[in-house]
Design a protein around this motif. Structure first.
Motif: not given
Length: 285
Positions: A247-252
């Protein structure tokens, strides 16, 4: 007998432009450091030992016991790990860059360069370019070792090469941090210690060795905005090494890792090159 005409006597000398002169001087200094590297091959050999040890130890000691994505497969962790090892290797070259410049300062070599009609920033630029060549050679050998232990890429050659270019850009940017440290401290030993002490938290509080999603919230946010993590994530994307269920983190920076990696590396390069050249000028004024 050669006769000199009045026109020849009064003709002004054609001088190189400042930028061209700086490039030529930088390449001369880089060549000097590369020749020294060839004559002292143990510098390169010892620089390879640590990253190879990390590859072997993390692959066979931790592989199969660390969860990445939704799997604990040794092969998945092996592929997940390598981008982190590559990035750690290029950043740890910072210590060598700092120690080399501190050694030149300690021996008075910088003063000898200063007495020559050469661009001031060329000494540091040449040194960092030579370190970049050594880093590239190290990456080639390390990639070979990674292939031996089972690392594979799953994207086209263009993306894989782009990943390695991002690694070299990060390493070159960090070499200027090492250059600044080498100018600030008084001995090569202090430069080596000063170049490593901050690198350990930078590389371990990141996504290099573990899935940052499994960290406590406050550490996860640090890891996601860590410039080191951006390059690691970019390489995993370009190598096709993201594990199943990741799951790719939401941070830019994690959502746009390639762009973030370039921005971070260029920013570090500009800031620390400016500071290092300014410190060099004041130290030799």
């Amino acid at each position: 007998m050669t006769v000199t005409t009045p026109a020849q006597e009064t003709a002004p000398r054609v001088s190189r432009g400042a930028l061209a002169q700086s490039v030529v001087d930088s390449l001369v200094v880089a060549r000097r450091n590369l020749i020294r590297m060839i004559r002292i091959p143990e510098m390169v050999i010892f620089g390879l030992v640590q990253p190879i040890m990390f590859v072997v130890l993390f692959t066979y000691v931790f592989g199969g016991s660390i969860k990445v994505g939704d799997t604990i497969s040794p092969q998945a962790y092996r592929e997940f790990l390598m981008a982190g090892i590559f990035a750690q290797t290029v950043t740890f070259a910072t210590a060598g860059a700092g120690a080399g410049i501190a050694d030149d300062m300690h021996k008075g070599l910088i003063d000898r360069f200063r007495s020559l009609p050469m661009a001031r920033g060329a000494v540091l630029t040449g040194r960092t370019l030579a370190d970049l060549v050594q880093t590239a050679l190290t990456l080639v050998v390390l990639a070979g070792v990674a292939l031996i232990v089972g690392w594979r890429t799953h994207e086209n050659i263009g993306k894989v090469l782009l990943g390695f270019l991002l690694l070299l850009l990060l390493g070159y940017a960090f070499s200027w941090i090492g250059a600044l440290i080498g100018l600030i401290v008084r001995t090569p030993e202090a430069a080596t210690s000063g170049g490593l002490i901050w690198l350990f938290p930078l590389t371990f509080i990141s996504n290099a060795f573990v899935d940052a999603n499994q960290m406590p919230a406050f550490l996860r946010h640090i890891a996601e905005w860590n410039p080191f993590s951006a390059t690691v994530q970019a390489c995993r994307v370009l190598f096709g090494n993201l594990p199943e269920g990741f799951v790719t983190p939401d941070a830019w920076p994690m959502q746009h890792p390639i762009l973030a990696s370039v921005i971070w590396s260029v920013a570090i390069l500009v800031v620390f090159r400016t500071l290092a050249v300014r410190k060099y000028r004041s130290a030799t004024a």
